[in-house]
Design a protein around this motif. Structure first.
Motif, PDB file in Angstrom:
ATOM      1  N   THR A  71       0.837  -1.203   0.000  1.00  0.00           N
ATOM      2  CA  THR A  71       0.000   0.000   0.000  1.00  0.00           C
ATOM      3  C   THR A  71       0.869   1.249   0.000  1.00  0.00           C
ATOM      4  O   THR A  71       0.664   2.180  -0.796  1.00  0.00           O
ATOM      5  CB  THR A  71      -0.914   0.011   1.247  1.00  0.00           C
ATOM      6  OG1 THR A  71      -1.849  -1.045   1.120  1.00  0.00           O
ATOM      7  CG2 THR A  71      -1.654   1.324   1.373  1.00  0.00           C
ATOM      8  N   MET A  72       1.872   1.264   0.886  1.00  0.00           N
ATOM      9  CA  MET A  72       2.714   2.460   1.014  1.00  0.00           C
ATOM     10  C   MET A  72       3.586   2.661  -0.221  1.00  0.00           C
ATOM     11  O   MET A  72       3.783   3.795  -0.682  1.00  0.00           O
ATOM     12  CB  MET A  72       3.590   2.374   2.269  1.00  0.00           C
ATOM     13  CG  MET A  72       2.823   2.577   3.565  1.00  0.00           C
ATOM     14  SD  MET A  72       1.629   3.912   3.478  1.00  0.00           S
ATOM     15  CE  MET A  72       2.716   5.320   3.344  1.00  0.00           C
ATOM     16  N   VAL A  76       3.343   6.068  -2.330  1.00  0.00           N
ATOM     17  CA  VAL A  76       4.498   6.957  -2.518  1.00  0.00           C
ATOM     18  C   VAL A  76       4.812   7.129  -4.004  1.00  0.00           C
ATOM     19  O   VAL A  76       4.987   8.240  -4.501  1.00  0.00           O
ATOM     20  CB  VAL A  76       5.732   6.411  -1.750  1.00  0.00           C
ATOM     21  CG1 VAL A  76       6.993   7.144  -2.167  1.00  0.00           C
ATOM     22  CG2 VAL A  76       5.508   6.531  -0.244  1.00  0.00           C
ATOM     23  N   LEU A  77       4.844   6.003  -4.757  1.00  0.00           N
ATOM     24  CA  LEU A  77       5.137   6.096  -6.195  1.00  0.00           C
ATOM     25  C   LEU A  77       4.028   6.857  -6.925  1.00  0.00           C
ATOM     26  O   LEU A  77       4.300   7.687  -7.797  1.00  0.00           O
ATOM     27  CB  LEU A  77       5.309   4.699  -6.791  1.00  0.00           C
ATOM     28  CG  LEU A  77       6.549   3.926  -6.336  1.00  0.00           C
ATOM     29  CD1 LEU A  77       6.587   2.554  -6.985  1.00  0.00           C
ATOM     30  CD2 LEU A  77       7.815   4.708  -6.658  1.00  0.00           C
ATOM     31  N   GLY A  78       2.784   6.562  -6.556  1.00  0.00           N
ATOM     32  CA  GLY A  78       1.652   7.240  -7.196  1.00  0.00           C
ATOM     33  C   GLY A  78       1.697   8.742  -6.951  1.00  0.00           C
ATOM     34  O   GLY A  78       1.453   9.543  -7.846  1.00  0.00           O
ATOM     35  N   MET A  79       2.046   9.122  -5.706  1.00  0.00           N
ATOM     36  CA  MET A  79       2.108  10.552  -5.384  1.00  0.00           C
ATOM     37  C   MET A  79       3.268  11.206  -6.123  1.00  0.00           C
ATOM     38  O   MET A  79       3.133  12.341  -6.600  1.00  0.00           O
ATOM     39  CB  MET A  79       2.288  10.730  -3.864  1.00  0.00           C
ATOM     40  CG  MET A  79       1.960  12.126  -3.382  1.00  0.00           C
ATOM     41  SD  MET A  79       0.195  12.467  -3.580  1.00  0.00           S
ATOM     42  CE  MET A  79       0.212  14.247  -3.538  1.00  0.00           C
ATOM     43  N   ALA A  80       4.407  10.493  -6.201  1.00  0.00           N
ATOM     44  CA  ALA A  80       5.555  11.048  -6.924  1.00  0.00           C
ATOM     45  C   ALA A  80       5.176  11.321  -8.375  1.00  0.00           C
ATOM     46  O   ALA A  80       5.425  12.411  -8.901  1.00  0.00           O
ATOM     47  CB  ALA A  80       6.740  10.085  -6.852  1.00  0.00           C
ATOM     48  N   THR A 222      -5.576   3.736  -2.608  1.00  0.00           N
ATOM     49  CA  THR A 222      -4.895   2.526  -3.111  1.00  0.00           C
ATOM     50  C   THR A 222      -5.746   1.288  -2.870  1.00  0.00           C
ATOM     51  O   THR A 222      -5.582   0.287  -3.553  1.00  0.00           O
ATOM     52  CB  THR A 222      -3.540   2.307  -2.416  1.00  0.00           C
ATOM     53  OG1 THR A 222      -3.740   2.343  -1.016  1.00  0.00           O
ATOM     54  CG2 THR A 222      -2.514   3.335  -2.843  1.00  0.00           C
ATOM     55  N   SER A 223      -6.658   1.354  -1.881  1.00  0.00           N
ATOM     56  CA  SER A 223      -7.503   0.186  -1.596  1.00  0.00           C
ATOM     57  C   SER A 223      -8.367  -0.163  -2.808  1.00  0.00           C
ATOM     58  O   SER A 223      -8.764  -1.312  -2.977  1.00  0.00           O
ATOM     59  CB  SER A 223      -8.378   0.459  -0.371  1.00  0.00           C
ATOM     60  OG  SER A 223      -9.199   1.576  -0.620  1.00  0.00           O
ATOM     61  N   LEU A 224      -8.643   0.833  -3.673  1.00  0.00           N
ATOM     62  CA  LEU A 224      -9.429   0.556  -4.883  1.00  0.00           C
ATOM     63  C   LEU A 224      -8.673  -0.392  -5.812  1.00  0.00           C
ATOM     64  O   LEU A 224      -9.276  -1.107  -6.599  1.00  0.00           O
ATOM     65  CB  LEU A 224      -9.737   1.855  -5.627  1.00  0.00           C
ATOM     66  CG  LEU A 224     -10.746   2.795  -4.958  1.00  0.00           C
ATOM     67  CD1 LEU A 224     -10.891   4.055  -5.769  1.00  0.00           C
ATOM     68  CD2 LEU A 224     -12.080   2.101  -4.800  1.00  0.00           C
ATOM     69  N   TYR A 230      -4.186  -5.965  -7.196  1.00  0.00           N
ATOM     70  CA  TYR A 230      -2.927  -5.506  -6.608  1.00  0.00           C
ATOM     71  C   TYR A 230      -2.942  -5.881  -5.128  1.00  0.00           C
ATOM     72  O   TYR A 230      -3.900  -5.537  -4.412  1.00  0.00           O
ATOM     73  CB  TYR A 230      -2.763  -3.984  -6.790  1.00  0.00           C
ATOM     74  CG  TYR A 230      -1.477  -3.476  -6.179  1.00  0.00           C
ATOM     75  CD1 TYR A 230      -0.240  -3.808  -6.735  1.00  0.00           C
ATOM     76  CD2 TYR A 230      -1.496  -2.694  -5.019  1.00  0.00           C
ATOM     77  CE1 TYR A 230       0.934  -3.376  -6.161  1.00  0.00           C
ATOM     78  CE2 TYR A 230      -0.315  -2.252  -4.448  1.00  0.00           C
ATOM     79  CZ  TYR A 230       0.898  -2.586  -5.019  1.00  0.00           C
ATOM     80  OH  TYR A 230       2.060  -2.172  -4.447  1.00  0.00           O
ATOM     81  N   PRO A 231      -1.889  -6.569  -4.618  1.00  0.00           N
ATOM     82  CA  PRO A 231      -1.951  -7.122  -3.257  1.00  0.00           C
ATOM     83  C   PRO A 231      -1.699  -6.094  -2.159  1.00  0.00           C
ATOM     84  O   PRO A 231      -0.739  -6.196  -1.410  1.00  0.00           O
ATOM     85  CB  PRO A 231      -0.866  -8.198  -3.274  1.00  0.00           C
ATOM     86  CG  PRO A 231       0.126  -7.707  -4.278  1.00  0.00           C
ATOM     87  CD  PRO A 231      -0.661  -6.985  -5.323  1.00  0.00           C
ATOM     88  N   GLU A 232      -2.557  -5.054  -2.095  1.00  0.00           N
ATOM     89  CA  GLU A 232      -2.397  -4.082  -0.998  1.00  0.00           C
ATOM     90  C   GLU A 232      -3.148  -4.607   0.223  1.00  0.00           C
ATOM     91  O   GLU A 232      -3.768  -5.666   0.151  1.00  0.00           O
ATOM     92  CB  GLU A 232      -2.848  -2.688  -1.443  1.00  0.00           C
ATOM     93  CG  GLU A 232      -4.160  -2.600  -2.167  1.00  0.00           C
ATOM     94  CD  GLU A 232      -5.314  -2.763  -1.242  1.00  0.00           C
ATOM     95  OE1 GLU A 232      -5.307  -2.066  -0.218  1.00  0.00           O
ATOM     96  OE2 GLU A 232      -6.203  -3.574  -1.528  1.00  0.00           O
ATOM     97  N   VAL A 233      -3.135  -3.857   1.316  1.00  0.00           N
ATOM     98  CA  VAL A 233      -3.551  -4.426   2.601  1.00  0.00           C
ATOM     99  C   VAL A 233      -5.015  -4.857   2.623  1.00  0.00           C
ATOM    100  O   VAL A 233      -5.344  -5.926   3.138  1.00  0.00           O
ATOM    101  CB  VAL A 233      -3.222  -3.451   3.772  1.00  0.00           C
ATOM    102  CG1 VAL A 233      -4.044  -2.191   3.717  1.00  0.00           C
ATOM    103  CG2 VAL A 233      -3.378  -4.151   5.105  1.00  0.00           C
ATOM    104  N   LEU A 234      -5.904  -4.069   1.985  1.00  0.00           N
ATOM    105  CA  LEU A 234      -7.316  -4.449   2.021  1.00  0.00           C
ATOM    106  C   LEU A 234      -7.554  -5.718   1.198  1.00  0.00           C
ATOM    107  O   LEU A 234      -8.311  -6.612   1.608  1.00  0.00           O
ATOM    108  CB  LEU A 234      -8.179  -3.295   1.494  1.00  0.00           C
ATOM    109  CG  LEU A 234      -9.684  -3.525   1.630  1.00  0.00           C
ATOM    110  CD1 LEU A 234     -10.075  -3.625   3.107  1.00  0.00           C
ATOM    111  CD2 LEU A 234     -10.469  -2.412   0.959  1.00  0.00           C
ATOM    112  N   HIS A 235      -6.870  -5.796   0.054  1.00  0.00           N
ATOM    113  CA  HIS A 235      -6.993  -6.969  -0.811  1.00  0.00           C
ATOM    114  C   HIS A 235      -6.558  -8.230  -0.061  1.00  0.00           C
ATOM    115  O   HIS A 235      -7.230  -9.273  -0.101  1.00  0.00           O
ATOM    116  CB  HIS A 235      -6.128  -6.756  -2.063  1.00  0.00           C
ATOM    117  CG  HIS A 235      -6.164  -7.895  -3.034  1.00  0.00           C
ATOM    118  ND1 HIS A 235      -5.157  -8.828  -3.114  1.00  0.00           N
ATOM    119  CD2 HIS A 235      -7.080  -8.259  -3.962  1.00  0.00           C
ATOM    120  CE1 HIS A 235      -5.459  -9.704  -4.056  1.00  0.00           C
ATOM    121  NE2 HIS A 235      -6.625  -9.373  -4.594  1.00  0.00           N
ATOM    122  N   ASN A 236      -5.442  -8.140   0.655  1.00  0.00           N
ATOM    123  CA  ASN A 236      -4.944  -9.298   1.404  1.00  0.00           C
ATOM    124  C   ASN A 236      -5.861  -9.653   2.566  1.00  0.00           C
ATOM    125  O   ASN A 236      -6.076 -10.834   2.854  1.00  0.00           O
ATOM    126  CB  ASN A 236      -3.519  -9.022   1.909  1.00  0.00           C
ATOM    127  CG  ASN A 236      -2.520  -9.011   0.762  1.00  0.00           C
ATOM    128  OD1 ASN A 236      -2.901  -9.171  -0.397  1.00  0.00           O
ATOM    129  ND2 ASN A 236      -1.251  -8.827   1.082  1.00  0.00           N
TER     130      ASN A 236
END
Lengths: 285, 254
Positions: A71-72, A76-80, A222-224, A230-236
């Protein structure tokens, strides 16, 4: 004869009296009522159908920790990507060149005008439109192989974020006095040079609070990306409760992690703000 | 043959309906101090800004050191120069603004070396040394590491003058340099300008300080409604004006 001016009679001397403390009964009363409500809600949850031991167990489970890391990384990459696009588009928007202006306005219109989840799905399913991508004769690849969940999520979130960030950046650039542009021109700077050295550093001060807002929004957005695997925290967390049916417990686990991350970000933002307040007189506080 | 440093020929400028300059012509000779006076809206600030190309002229031409500013003549037509070319031309004249326009996120010293280091690509150590000399010259050596917000208006304007001089210009333009100052701070800025004039710098000064004009100007130019009404030595224009409009302006100022 004294030097003091003559004063009228009839006004008592108050200079030796102390000012009494106010009692604020209303504040005490509301605080007690609110505290009671919080305790009741807390008790309701504690006695409800929640296995708190599961929350404790899964809070530090490797899959969950890997999820929050993912997620992080994505945030971070998305914001950059969003900030880079945002600065470029804001500068284009304020340029005297009508072509650049229209391109910038069109970009903002398109990516603010459609739901983020739709954009993520479009990027992920790009292979349906273009089975192969690349430059003919130089390099080509199958779109399914290139457009991984990671890349689709990054493009979707970053490009969408750029559209919002460009407006934040534009507000920042407009907040800098026109005299600053003129003074930069007077020492021989071109437009872009003046933007980089003189205007952007001053705009950053104005832009940081809304940018912090945008970043916190993006961490949660990012949860979307769970809808495109994409294996972010909500998905997991979802994957775990599909197996063990502990839905609420795992949602609480994910929620606690989001709260923790956002709590860390706020002081970080204040540090950055102090960095860009160089030379500014702080009023009040 | 002697040549003027700045030659202004029949320049006009309009802002919408309002005609700020009407076919104005003027020469400024090397080492000369010219004061532009007149009511607000008379076009004097616009004229000054045209010399630095912060405002582009509608017609006519300005030559600085023999070089036509902002345009190139080709095939019987005038073509506007590109932005880098205009930036290069601006290096020859420094500018001091009414509202100082120091960069608030930089110290006094950083403000002064910004142009020499970033634009003229000079060595930082060398630029710093010269900046300290300039700060001494304007009497602010001990304020080198202060931010503009920590300086009084008069001190800020003196740093702004040092910043303009750091570019080693051939001409310095002053746009009402004391108008934004508290009355007790005007003197220190005028003193710095006086010293600069004595040192032989060519100066074009838009000002309401008639005392300064009387004392320092080689030439005083009175403008009204976008035209030059009267021009001559300070003694002539301020002492015994020929034109009725000049006399009315001077009577109102005193």
């Amino acid at each position: 004869m004294s030097n003091a001016p003559a004063l009228a009679e009839g006004f008592p001397d108050l200079s030796s009296l102390r000012i009494a403390r106010e009692s604020h009964w209303g504040r005490w009363l509301t605080a007690i009522i609110i505290l009671a409500i919080v305790v009741m809600i807390g008790r309701a949850f504690a006695q409800g159908q929640i296995e708190w031991s599961y929350v404790g167990r899964f809070l530090t489970a490797p899959v969950i920790v890997q999820g929050i890391v993912n997620t992080m990384v994505m945030a971070v990459l998305g914001m950059a990507l969003g900030i880079v696009l945002g600065i470029i588009v804001a500068i284009m928007r304020l340029s005297p060149n009508p072509v650049l202006k229209s391109v910038a306005a069109g970009y903002t219109w398109l990516f603010r005008g459609t739901p983020l989840i739709l954009q993520l799905l479009l990027w992920f399913n790009l292979a349906l439109v273009f089975p192969t991508i690349g430059i003919p004769g130089v390099w080509t690849a199958r779109a399914v192989d290139v457009m991984t969940p990671f890349l689709a999520a990054l493009l979707g979130l970053g490009i969408n974020q750029g559209a919002y960030t460009s407006e934040v950046m534009r507000a920042g650039l407009l907040s800098v006095d026109i005299g600053q542009y003129e003074a930069a021109q007077a020492i021989g700077m071109g437009r872009l040079h003046a933007l980089r050295r003189i205007v952007l550093p001053q705009a950053m001060r104005v832009v940081l609070p809304p940018l912090g807002n945008e970043f916190i929004g993006l961490v949660k957005a990012t949860s979307l990306a769970s809808v495109i695997q994409y294996p972010e925290v909500l998905h997991n967390a979802e994957n775990i409760y599909y197996a063990n049916s502990r839905v609420i417990e795992l949602l609480i686990v994910a929620g606690l992690w989001y709260l923790l991350v956002v709590s860390i970000l706020t002081p970080l933002q204040m540090l950055l703000e102090r960095r860009f307040a160089r030379g500014m007189v702080r009023l009040g506080r | 043959m002697k040549k003027p440093l700045v030659a202004i020929r029949k320049i006009s400028k309009s802002f919408g309906e309002f005609q700020a300059l009407k076919q104005v012509s003027l020469d400024i000779w090397p080492r000369e101090v010219v004061c532009l006076i007149g009511q607000s809206g008379s076009g004097k600030t616009t004229l000054l800004r045209c010399v630095n190309q912060l405002t582009a002229v509608d017609s006519g031409g300005i030559w600085l050191d023999g070089e036509l500013l902002g345009m190139r003549e080709q095939g019987g037509k005038l073509h506007r120069l590109s932005e880098p070319e205009i930036a290069r031309q601006r290096l020859k004249c420094g500018m001091v603004f009414q509202r100082f326009n120091l960069f608030p996120h930089m110290t006094a010293l950083e403000n002064i070396i910004e142009g020499p280091v970033q634009v003229q690509k000079r060595k930082a150590s060398e630029a710093k040394f010269e900046a300290m000399e300039l700060l001494c010259r304007v009497g602010l050596a001990e304020k080198a590491n202060s931010y503009p917000s920590q300086l009084s208006g008069g001190q800020q304007q003196r740093v702004a003058i040092a910043r303009a001089l750091a570019m080693k210009p051939e001409l310095v333009l002053f746009d009402e340099p004391t108008s934004a100052l508290d009355p007790e701070l005007v003197g220190e800025v005028l003193a710095v300008m006086k010293e600069l004039a004595t040192s032989g710098m060519t100066m074009l000064v838009v000002t309401h300080e008639l005392g300064f004009a009387r004392e320092v100007a080689d030439r005083v130019v009175y403008m009204d409604q976008g035209v030059i009404v009267e021009s001559g030595s300070a003694k002539e224009v301020l002492g015994s004006p020929r034109e009725a409009r000049t006399r009315a302006f001077l009577a109102a100022e005193v």
